[in-house]
Design a protein around this motif. Structure first.
Motif, PDB file in Angstrom:
ATOM      1  N   ASN A  33      -4.236   0.754  -7.562  1.00  0.00           N
ATOM      2  CA  ASN A  33      -3.055   1.597  -7.799  1.00  0.00           C
ATOM      3  C   ASN A  33      -3.213   2.409  -9.072  1.00  0.00           C
ATOM      4  N   ALA A  37      -3.336   6.401  -9.507  1.00  0.00           N
ATOM      5  CA  ALA A  37      -2.358   7.083 -10.363  1.00  0.00           C
ATOM      6  C   ALA A  37      -3.045   7.961 -11.407  1.00  0.00           C
ATOM      7  N   GLY A  62       2.516   7.005 -13.647  1.00  0.00           N
ATOM      8  CA  GLY A  62       3.764   6.254 -13.695  1.00  0.00           C
ATOM      9  C   GLY A  62       4.600   6.464 -12.440  1.00  0.00           C
ATOM     10  N   SER A  78       3.457   6.600  -1.617  1.00  0.00           N
ATOM     11  CA  SER A  78       3.511   8.029  -1.929  1.00  0.00           C
ATOM     12  C   SER A  78       2.218   8.707  -1.479  1.00  0.00           C
ATOM     13  N   LYS A  79       1.355   7.943  -0.784  1.00  0.00           N
ATOM     14  CA  LYS A  79      -0.004   8.454  -0.545  1.00  0.00           C
ATOM     15  C   LYS A  79      -0.238   8.922   0.879  1.00  0.00           C
ATOM     16  N   GLY A  93      -5.283   3.247  -2.025  1.00  0.00           N
ATOM     17  CA  GLY A  93      -4.171   2.646  -1.297  1.00  0.00           C
ATOM     18  C   GLY A  93      -3.642   3.625  -0.270  1.00  0.00           C
ATOM     19  N   ARG A  95      -1.410   1.874   2.532  1.00  0.00           N
ATOM     20  CA  ARG A  95      -0.632   1.066   3.456  1.00  0.00           C
ATOM     21  C   ARG A  95       0.766   0.723   2.926  1.00  0.00           C
ATOM     22  N   GLU A  97       1.660  -1.686   1.051  1.00  0.00           N
ATOM     23  CA  GLU A  97       1.932  -3.111   1.236  1.00  0.00           C
ATOM     24  C   GLU A  97       1.742  -3.944  -0.014  1.00  0.00           C
ATOM     25  N   ALA A  98       0.896  -3.447  -0.932  1.00  0.00           N
ATOM     26  CA  ALA A  98       0.437  -4.324  -1.998  1.00  0.00           C
ATOM     27  C   ALA A  98       1.581  -4.794  -2.894  1.00  0.00           C
ATOM     28  N   THR A 142       1.921   2.682 -16.315  1.00  0.00           N
ATOM     29  CA  THR A 142       2.543   1.531 -15.654  1.00  0.00           C
ATOM     30  C   THR A 142       1.925   0.231 -16.160  1.00  0.00           C
TER      31      THR A 142
END
Ligand code: ADP
Ligand code: MG
Length: 598
Positions: A33, A37, A62, A78-79, A93, A95, A97-98, A142
């Motif tokens: 992630n 980002a 962030g 958001s991907k 990423g 999905r 889900e993480a 983050t």
């Protein structure tokens, strides 16, 4: 029982199990992630192997305050927007889900501020439920704290291994990414101890040295970019020369479009590229980075996203094999910057750098003092075996000779010759005995070394100059645990910080070996997790495997005779220390039958 829909909580925990298997999976998802980002600095900190705490902090974009809660919902991302987007994924990423999975099996605190906003957010989620939320001031980026992993999934918690094992999984993951992403500064610490710090200056070779250590890192060959320039499938990275090899496939790493993947076929392509260049049952070291159009690779195969499917699997296979082979065959030591002394020290004061500085002060370059490390060099000359009887010090009376052999032992064998530079053909009272020269020699060495150890008569010889060996971080912790046992076996090795060890003394019969190869084999043997009668026995087996004569070595008649006689002296002449047969017998009866004589 009647059929009913699972509650959301139960369904979430089941799904979480596929994404979050162990602490290292949490680290993987959070670091991915951070990379997505756009961070260029990522810090990872753990306590108790990640079971108590995993903290991942980045300086990426962030999360906007309005979306923080959403980010923790399942299938929130958001991907990705449309189903077509799945055809060409360019983020790690996709999905969504993480975060939901991690939050459902731990207590998560999220601190974040989006680059376009002036205020940040702090939010706490326990078992998937938001329990607190506040606006906070903080720099953009983050930070996620994951505490008490699996506190509400006792079954999973039970299956976690020791903190050390979990730590080594995290190390293995992060070190791979540190090499694949040299532009990003990675920092890792366990229980307050700094483990890894890369500069993020974009120098892949520096990252490689940092992670694999001087010995291994500096020996690797860079794949020339020109080999696949302008092609749809580009293959880059580093591969070991034929003189560098390991006991298992663990040193073969594959990245596809910036994602670490596991792929048996491509691993095989790399091994194949070394065909005839490596001794049998030995595996190359390789760090391969494949770049190709996103639409030619499907990453949506498994929730953990470490498997991919290629549209043209054969094409990828061929490209990898060709490029690796070409690089290895081209090996021209003087032309490779890797053979030169390590690059000048950067100015930062990370511990890895200071270690290197210390190393530099200790020896001009670690490589200059190394012995050559090809198999033929390290295989013990047979003539030396006789003298290598792990002899007791002169003043001590020799160990009592073994009681006369009684049962299950060998009849006297007459050497006929060598076949395929692997087997010794001998004749005994009942037909032909084919002896595996490597297995037989392993057996002989194993019994001698164990006997010498039990009689406390292993002679350890100080090295003229202590030699440094740097192991990949993931192995260094393991070696540290073995040090007391190794010392008892005559290997005087002490930790020197950041994965580096100082080898001060070795048993006389090992001093001709390159310490880096020896220690490398000791930590990478396949049977690492096997339960064993004693640690000493296991280590002696590994050492003997390294020093025994190899398949492919031509033996003189005298050497064969000595080997057979020595084998006759062992207690268990018919198997090697790993349990494989040392010999195959073809009885006279059988020969007669096969010739249709009876
Ligand atoms: P995915 O990565 O598959 O989108 P995740 O559950 O890992 O799903 O994350 C959900 C969303 O939260 C991401 O799509 C992203 O928008 C946001 N997010 C997660 N971690 C970060 C981070 N470190 N920095 C910025 N945004 C993040
Ligand atoms: Mg993600």
């Amino acid at each position: 029982m009647t059929i009913r829909l699972l509650s959301e909580d139960v369904a979430a925990r089941i799904a979480a199990g596929e994404v979050v298997e162990r602490p290292a999976s949490v680290v993987k998802e959070l670091v991915e992630n951070s990379l997505d980002a756009g961070a260029d600095r990522i810090e990872v900190e753990t306590r108790e192997g990640g079971q108590d705490l995993i903290r991942v902090q980045d300086n990426g974009a962030g999360i906007p305050a309005a979306e923080v809660e959403l980010a923790f919902r399942r299938h929130a991302t958001s991907k990705l927007e449309t189903a077509e987007d799945l055809e060409h994924i360019t983020t790690l990423g996709f999905r969504g889900e993480a975060l939901a999975s991690i939050a459902s099996v731990s207590r998560v605190t999220c601190f974040t501020r989006h680059t376009n906003e002036t205020v940040g957010t702090r939010m706490r989620i326990e078992g998937g439920v938001v329990v607190a939320r506040a606006a906070v001031g903080r720099p953009h980026g983050t930070e996620l704290l994951v505490e008490d992993l699996f506190y509400n999934v006792p079954a999973r918690r039970k299956f976690l291994q020791s903190a050390r094992t979990e730590r080594s999984h995290i190390d293995a993951f992060l070190t791979r990414y540190a090499i694949a992403y040299p532009h990003i500064a990675f920092w890792l610490s366990h229980d307050g101890r700094e483990i890894l710090a890369t500069s993020g200056n974009g120098n892949a070779q520096e990252a490689l040295l940092n992670v694999y250590g001087m010995d291994l890192g500096a020996s690797l060959l860079e794949i020339p970019p020109a080999l696949t320039e302008g092609q749809a499938i580009r293959v880059g990275g580093f591969v070991g020369p034929p003189s560098v090899h390991r006991a298992n496939r663990g040193y073969i790493t594959l990245f596809v479009n910036g994602r670490w993947v596991q792929d048996l076929r491509l691993t095989y392509a790399i091994i194949q590229a070394y065909y005839t260049l490596l001794p049998t049952k030995r595996f190359p070291v390789a760090f391969i980075n494949i770049l190709m159009p996103a639409e030619d690779v499907d990453v949506n195969v498994h929730p953990a996203k470490t498997e991919v499917r290629f549209r043209d699997a054969d094409g990828v296979f061929r490209a990898v094999q060709r490029v690796v082979r070409a690089t290895v065959m081209e090996e021209a030591p003087s032309a490779s910057p890797w053979q030169a002394p390590p690059p000048t020290l950067p100015q930062d004061t990370s511990s890895a750098t200071t270690t290197r500085a210390r190393l530099a002060a200790l020896t001009p370059t670690a490589r200059q003092v190394r012995l050559p490390s090809t198999e033929t060099d390290t295989a013990m000359p047979l003539a030396a075996i006789a003298n290598a009887k792990v002899a007791p010090p002169p003043a001590v009376t020799p160990p009592p000779s073994e009681p006369p052999q009684v049962m299950g032992t060998l009849p006297p064998l007459r050497v006929i010759g060598q076949v395929a530079t692997m087997f010794i053909v001998t004749e005994g009272p009942d037909g032909i005995y084919l002896i595996d020269q490597h297995a037989a020699h392993e057996r002989i060495l194993y019994e001698r070394m164990l006997a010498a150890w039990m009689q406390r008569s292993i002679v350890s010889q100080p090295l003229l100059e202590p030699q440094t060996v740097t192991l990949p971080l993931a192995d260094a912790g393991y070696l540290e645990e073995l040090l007391p046992t190794l010392r008892a076996l005559g290997l005087d090795v002490e930790p020197f910080g950041a994965g580096t060890f100082l080898v001060r003394a070795l048993p006389t019969f090992l001093v001709h070996l390159a310490p880096a190869d020896l220690l490398g084999d000791i930590v990478t043997a396949d049977e690492r997790t096997a339960v064993d009668a004693s640690l000493e026995e296991m280590l002696v087996r590994r050492i003997c495997k390294r020093i025994a004569i190899k398949a492919g070595q031509v033996l003189s008649r005298e050497e064969m005779e000595r080997l057979v006689r020595d084998l006759e002296q062992t207690r268990n002449p018919r198997t090697c220390p790993h349990g494989r047969p040392t010999m195959v017998q073809i009885g006279v009866e059988q020969l007669i039958r096969q010739f249709g004589r009876s």
